[in-house]
Scaffold this motif. Structure first.
Motif, PDB file in Angstrom:
ATOM      1  N   VAL A  97       0.843  -1.202   0.000  1.00 51.70           N
ATOM      2  CA  VAL A  97       0.000   0.000   0.000  1.00 51.70           C
ATOM      3  C   VAL A  97       0.872   1.244   0.000  1.00 51.70           C
ATOM      4  O   VAL A  97       0.587   2.233  -0.685  1.00 51.70           O
ATOM      5  N   LEU A  98       1.963   1.196   0.768  1.00 53.22           N
ATOM      6  CA  LEU A  98       2.857   2.355   0.842  1.00 53.22           C
ATOM      7  C   LEU A  98       3.557   2.609  -0.487  1.00 53.22           C
ATOM      8  O   LEU A  98       3.672   3.754  -0.933  1.00 53.22           O
ATOM      9  N   SER A  99       4.031   1.547  -1.120  1.00 52.78           N
ATOM     10  CA  SER A  99       4.716   1.734  -2.409  1.00 52.78           C
ATOM     11  C   SER A  99       3.733   2.200  -3.480  1.00 52.78           C
ATOM     12  O   SER A  99       4.086   2.980  -4.366  1.00 52.78           O
ATOM     13  N   ASP A 100       2.479   1.731  -3.381  1.00 54.11           N
ATOM     14  CA  ASP A 100       1.456   2.178  -4.342  1.00 54.11           C
ATOM     15  C   ASP A 100       1.165   3.666  -4.189  1.00 54.11           C
ATOM     16  O   ASP A 100       0.728   4.321  -5.139  1.00 54.11           O
ATOM     17  N   GLN A 101       1.395   4.190  -2.983  1.00 54.92           N
ATOM     18  CA  GLN A 101       1.178   5.614  -2.726  1.00 54.92           C
ATOM     19  C   GLN A 101       2.386   6.456  -3.115  1.00 54.92           C
ATOM     20  O   GLN A 101       2.402   7.662  -2.907  1.00 54.92           O
ATOM     21  N   GLY A 102       3.407   5.794  -3.689  1.00 53.41           N
ATOM     22  CA  GLY A 102       4.580   6.521  -4.158  1.00 53.41           C
ATOM     23  C   GLY A 102       5.726   6.575  -3.182  1.00 53.41           C
ATOM     24  O   GLY A 102       6.753   7.214  -3.440  1.00 53.41           O
ATOM     25  N   MET A 103       5.602   5.899  -2.050  1.00 57.15           N
ATOM     26  CA  MET A 103       6.676   5.905  -1.058  1.00 57.15           C
ATOM     27  C   MET A 103       7.742   4.891  -1.428  1.00 57.15           C
ATOM     28  O   MET A 103       7.452   3.753  -1.784  1.00 57.15           O
ATOM     29  N   ASN A 104       8.990   5.320  -1.354  1.00 57.82           N
ATOM     30  CA  ASN A 104      10.117   4.406  -1.556  1.00 57.82           C
ATOM     31  C   ASN A 104      10.366   3.688  -0.235  1.00 57.82           C
ATOM     32  O   ASN A 104      10.796   4.296   0.739  1.00 57.82           O
TER      33      ASN A 104
ATOM     34  N   ASN B 261      12.572   1.814   0.771  1.00 60.60           N
ATOM     35  CA  ASN B 261      13.955   1.824   1.248  1.00 60.60           C
ATOM     36  C   ASN B 261      14.331   3.126   1.952  1.00 60.60           C
ATOM     37  O   ASN B 261      15.404   3.240   2.533  1.00 60.60           O
ATOM     38  N   ASP B 262      13.430   4.133   1.891  1.00 62.20           N
ATOM     39  CA  ASP B 262      13.710   5.400   2.564  1.00 62.20           C
ATOM     40  C   ASP B 262      13.317   5.370   4.035  1.00 62.20           C
ATOM     41  O   ASP B 262      13.677   6.262   4.795  1.00 62.20           O
ATOM     42  N   ASN B 263      12.555   4.367   4.433  1.00 60.57           N
ATOM     43  CA  ASN B 263      12.093   4.263   5.813  1.00 60.57           C
ATOM     44  C   ASN B 263      12.804   3.094   6.484  1.00 60.57           C
ATOM     45  O   ASN B 263      12.611   1.938   6.115  1.00 60.57           O
ATOM     46  N   ASP B 264      13.638   3.402   7.480  1.00 57.69           N
ATOM     47  CA  ASP B 264      14.455   2.357   8.123  1.00 57.69           C
ATOM     48  C   ASP B 264      13.606   1.265   8.757  1.00 57.69           C
ATOM     49  O   ASP B 264      13.939   0.078   8.678  1.00 57.69           O
ATOM     50  N   LEU B 265      12.512   1.658   9.422  1.00 58.01           N
ATOM     51  CA  LEU B 265      11.675   0.665  10.099  1.00 58.01           C
ATOM     52  C   LEU B 265      11.013  -0.267   9.089  1.00 58.01           C
ATOM     53  O   LEU B 265      11.001  -1.494   9.270  1.00 58.01           O
ATOM     54  N   VAL B 266      10.484   0.301   8.026  1.00 59.58           N
ATOM     55  CA  VAL B 266       9.853  -0.511   6.981  1.00 59.58           C
ATOM     56  C   VAL B 266      10.883  -1.421   6.322  1.00 59.58           C
ATOM     57  O   VAL B 266      10.640  -2.608   6.066  1.00 59.58           O
TER      58      VAL B 266
ATOM     59  N   HIS C 163      13.626  -2.565   7.621  1.00 53.64           N
ATOM     60  CA  HIS C 163      13.950  -3.620   8.585  1.00 53.64           C
ATOM     61  C   HIS C 163      12.885  -4.708   8.579  1.00 53.64           C
ATOM     62  O   HIS C 163      13.174  -5.909   8.520  1.00 53.64           O
ATOM     63  N   ASN C 164      11.617  -4.286   8.635  1.00 48.80           N
ATOM     64  CA  ASN C 164      10.536  -5.261   8.707  1.00 48.80           C
ATOM     65  C   ASN C 164      10.411  -6.088   7.439  1.00 48.80           C
ATOM     66  O   ASN C 164      10.047  -7.266   7.492  1.00 48.80           O
ATOM     67  N   LEU C 165      10.727  -5.488   6.302  1.00 42.84           N
ATOM     68  CA  LEU C 165      10.679  -6.244   5.050  1.00 42.84           C
ATOM     69  C   LEU C 165      11.656  -7.415   5.077  1.00 42.84           C
ATOM     70  O   LEU C 165      11.365  -8.498   4.554  1.00 42.84           O
ATOM     71  N   VAL C 166      12.817  -7.210   5.674  1.00 43.99           N
ATOM     72  CA  VAL C 166      13.798  -8.296   5.804  1.00 43.99           C
ATOM     73  C   VAL C 166      13.195  -9.441   6.603  1.00 43.99           C
ATOM     74  O   VAL C 166      13.333 -10.620   6.252  1.00 43.99           O
ATOM     75  N   VAL C 167      12.499  -9.091   7.687  1.00 45.74           N
ATOM     76  CA  VAL C 167      11.871 -10.111   8.533  1.00 45.74           C
ATOM     77  C   VAL C 167      10.760 -10.821   7.766  1.00 45.74           C
ATOM     78  O   VAL C 167      10.677 -12.052   7.771  1.00 45.74           O
ATOM     79  N   PHE C 168       9.910 -10.034   7.076  1.00 48.53           N
ATOM     80  CA  PHE C 168       8.797 -10.615   6.335  1.00 48.53           C
ATOM     81  C   PHE C 168       9.286 -11.540   5.226  1.00 48.53           C
ATOM     82  O   PHE C 168       8.628 -12.536   4.898  1.00 48.53           O
ATOM     83  N   MET C 169      10.455 -11.220   4.657  1.00 52.14           N
ATOM     84  CA  MET C 169      11.001 -12.012   3.545  1.00 52.14           C
ATOM     85  C   MET C 169      11.957 -13.095   4.029  1.00 52.14           C
ATOM     86  O   MET C 169      12.818 -13.561   3.301  1.00 52.14           O
ATOM     87  N   ASN C 170      11.795 -13.473   5.303  1.00 50.84           N
ATOM     88  CA  ASN C 170      12.549 -14.595   5.878  1.00 50.84           C
ATOM     89  C   ASN C 170      14.061 -14.398   5.816  1.00 50.84           C
ATOM     90  O   ASN C 170      14.823 -15.326   5.568  1.00 50.84           O
ATOM     91  N   GLY C 171      14.489 -13.138   6.054  1.00 48.23           N
ATOM     92  CA  GLY C 171      15.916 -12.864   6.143  1.00 48.23           C
ATOM     93  C   GLY C 171      16.574 -12.428   4.854  1.00 48.23           C
ATOM     94  O   GLY C 171      17.783 -12.154   4.845  1.00 48.23           O
ATOM     95  N   GLU C 172      15.816 -12.332   3.768  1.00 47.62           N
ATOM     96  CA  GLU C 172      16.415 -11.921   2.491  1.00 47.62           C
ATOM     97  C   GLU C 172      16.939 -10.483   2.592  1.00 47.62           C
ATOM     98  O   GLU C 172      16.232  -9.572   2.988  1.00 47.62           O
ATOM     99  N   GLY C 173      18.205 -10.305   2.260  1.00 42.94           N
ATOM    100  CA  GLY C 173      18.831  -8.989   2.340  1.00 42.94           C
ATOM    101  C   GLY C 173      19.280  -8.604   3.736  1.00 42.94           C
ATOM    102  O   GLY C 173      19.626  -7.448   3.983  1.00 42.94           O
TER     103      GLY C 173
ATOM    104  N   LEU D 286      22.017  -9.221   5.545  1.00 44.49           N
ATOM    105  CA  LEU D 286      23.386  -8.732   5.705  1.00 44.49           C
ATOM    106  C   LEU D 286      23.583  -7.346   5.108  1.00 44.49           C
ATOM    107  O   LEU D 286      24.489  -6.605   5.512  1.00 44.49           O
ATOM    108  N   LYS D 287      22.721  -6.968   4.190  1.00 40.71           N
ATOM    109  CA  LYS D 287      22.816  -5.657   3.566  1.00 40.71           C
ATOM    110  C   LYS D 287      22.113  -4.589   4.401  1.00 40.71           C
ATOM    111  O   LYS D 287      22.570  -3.448   4.479  1.00 40.71           O
ATOM    112  N   VAL D 288      21.010  -4.957   5.038  1.00 40.10           N
ATOM    113  CA  VAL D 288      20.160  -3.979   5.720  1.00 40.10           C
ATOM    114  C   VAL D 288      20.409  -3.903   7.226  1.00 40.10           C
ATOM    115  O   VAL D 288      20.605  -2.818   7.789  1.00 40.10           O
ATOM    116  N   LEU D 289      20.404  -5.047   7.897  1.00 40.55           N
ATOM    117  CA  LEU D 289      20.365  -5.061   9.363  1.00 40.55           C
ATOM    118  C   LEU D 289      21.604  -4.485  10.051  1.00 40.55           C
ATOM    119  O   LEU D 289      21.458  -3.763  11.054  1.00 40.55           O
TER     120      LEU D 289
END
Length: 554
Positions: A243-250, A252-257, A259-269, A271-274
């Motif tokens: 929903v956020l990306s559909d509203q035009g939000m990047n 990757n600009d929000n640290d909390l989002v 971070h949570n995407l890494v968790v939601f994607m079972n750890g993908e990325g 080492l790059k993010v955390l």
């Protein structure tokens, strides 16, 4: 002439009224458009005609707007510049201290705040700083100075939340919400507390009230995604953040989002993010440790967490898991003892003893102590909630088998889906033991055949287990096959004794009509590979019986 001029003036005035007005600062602030306000303020600041008073006001507003969009460095620079202007506002030091607090420089925040005037804001700020610096004495001092105003009560509720006292925080937020129905943001705070209390459905219901009015709120949408992650899975959570990306939000600009995407994607990325978020988001370190554990990088996980002083149940649990892994990998009794103590602290605590993680902790504590009866009491109480959890089924299957409940052990171990777990020797050996004890030695033998084809170093260990357990259970045919393999590998007299007893056992079972006669042919072939003098007598006896009963041995 006079009438003509009058009409011209009216037309000019009307055109001026219809011309688009330049936005005013007050409009930007009222609309919470702080980025637009900053653009206007930066333009005004560069004006050549600005006097000292106007410059001071502009800088104060720049600090305010930059703070509200999270640009704390820009805000700090603006407020520090205010101090260079003659006769700065006394509260400027407090605003600078707030910037230091949000940039994690808590000592600087404390030092600067003490220079500011005594007021409720100063007390609230120092209250939070004392919490961050773990200064319990000063924390209580500032706590006693809090009043019943909405701002002070919000501050107190926030501290309760940060100290994991979620029920106390919820009580304050709900009371404030009853008194201030129009303060819709309070719904988000209540929803956050219910999320922490594991009431995910309730959290979503309360959050929906806020999202009806502010459907583009990044904080609320992120919390909704977290609830969906707990209730369903990472895919469901990801779709909410879309929903956020559909509203035009990047995202990757929000640290909390991010971070949570890494968790939601079972750890993908991970080492790059955390690693870049460890100093800003407390959960980032914990999730990086989890990533290392899932990838069998136990030493990296231990190095990251070894100096962390746990203060929350998840931190105690994770430190217990890491020490348990290190202890089992290295045989360190010290690490295993530490793990047992961490698990016990959580499982025996009043706040966690009746939760699923709390009961898992007590089960883990007793597992390490090898008190499997107690393990099963705790795991049995939560199995309805973790039916599809591989970790749970692994532990419950082994602990059930360890107390002789092989039927439950087999059923539970077969629920494990992870190929990584199913190929682990510990899993294979316990499942083989369950098969044999449940009168299905053929299934155990099939496990050996699969392991043999993989050239696993534990093949001999599994053969020994099959040989001994089958012998105990009277499954002499497969015991004989296993002891025959062991004897061929190592002509140890003990293997011959086991093989001899198993072969005689097969013969006795055939005579009693409990075993197929054709198996005697294979028994004779196995006996022929042994040079022991006892073989001749056993073979002669079996061969004679076969001849008398029409069994072909050639």
């Amino acid at each position: 002439m006079i009438m003509s001029r009058a009409k011209t003036k009216k037309k000019a005035a009307a055109a001026q009224n219809n011309a688009p007005k330049l936005p005013q600062l007050e409009e930007y602030i009222a609309n919470r458009d702080y980025t637009g306000a900053l653009t206007l303020l930066d333009f005004n600041k560069r004006s050549d005609n600005i006097d000292e008073d106007a410059k001071q006001q502009t800088l104060m507003w720049i600090g305010y707007c930059a703070f509200h969009i999270g640009d704390y460095q820009k805000s700090l620079a603006a407020y520090e510049e205010v101090l260079s202007v003659p006769d700065p506002p006394k509260e400027t030091h407090l605003y600078i201290a707030c910037c230091h607090y949000y940039t994690q420089t808590f000592k600087d925040a404390e030092t600067t705040a003490l220079k500011g005037p005594n007021c409720p804001l100063k007390n609230r700020l120092l209250f939070h700083v004392a919490h961050k610096l773990n200064d319990e004495k000063r924390l209580m001092e500032f706590h006693q100075q809090l009043s019943d105003t909405k701002e002070d009560q919000l501050c107190l509720a926030a501290i309760h939340y940060l100290r994991n006292h979620y029920q106390e925080g919820t009580d304050i937020y709900k009371r404030l919400l009853l008194e201030n129905r129009d303060d819709l943001a309070l719904n988000v705070y209540v929803a956050m507390c219910y999320y922490k209390l594991d009431y995910y459905d309730v959290s979503l219901e309360i959050l929906a009230v806020y999202l009806q009015s502010f459907p583009d709120s990044a904080v609320a949408i992120n919390l909704k995604a977290c609830n969906h992650f707990r209730l369903y899975n990472g895919k469901a959570a990801e779709s909410e953040l879309k929903v956020l990306s559909d509203q035009g939000m990047n995202l990757n600009d929000n640290d909390l989002v991010k971070h949570n995407l890494v968790v939601f994607m079972n750890g993908e990325g991970a080492l790059k993010v955390l690693p870049n978020l460890i100093d800003f988001i407390p959960e980032a370190k914990l999730n990086l440790v989890i990533y290392y554990l899932r990838n069998d990088e136990i030493q990296e996980a231990y190095d990251l967490i070894k100096d962390m002083e746990p203060s929350t149940p998840p931190e105690y649990i994770l430190k217990g898991v890491v020490n348990s892994c290190v202890g089992q990998a290295t045989g360190s009794r010290e690490h295993l003892k530490m793990a047992q103590q961490f698990f016990q602290l959580v499982g025996a605590s009043a706040s966690e003893c009746d939760t699923i993680p709390g009961r898992q902790c007590m089960a883990s504590c007793f597992f390490l102590l090898k008190q499997f009866e107690d393990v099963n009491v705790y795991l049995n109480s939560i199995k309805a909630y973790l039916y599809n959890d591989d970790n749970f089924n692994w532990n419950f299957g082994i602990s059930s088998a360890a107390v002789g409940n092989y039927k439950v052990g087999e059923e539970t171990l077969l629920l494990v889906q992870s190929e990584k777990y199913r190929q682990d020797y510990t899993y294979i050996s316990w499942l083989a033991r369950c098969y044999i004890s449940n009168n299905n030695p053929r299934a155990a033998w099939d496990l050996y055949l699969k392991l043999e084809s993989s050239n696993d170093s534990n093949v001999l260990n599994l053969i020994q287990l099959i040989a001994n357990d089958c012998y105990k259970m009277g499954a002499f045919y497969y015991a004989a096959k296993a002891f025959d393999l062991l004897e061929r590998h190592d002509p140890d007299p003990e293997y011959w004794e086991g093989k001899r007893g198993a072969c005689v056992g097969v013969f006795q079972m055939v005579v009693a009509g409990k075993e197929k006669k054709d198996n005697l042919v294979e028994v004779l072939n196995m006996l022929r590979t042994t040079s022991n003098p006892q073989v001749e007598y056993i073979m002669r006896t079996i061969t004679k019986w076969c001849a008398d009963n029409g069994v072909k041995t050639e």
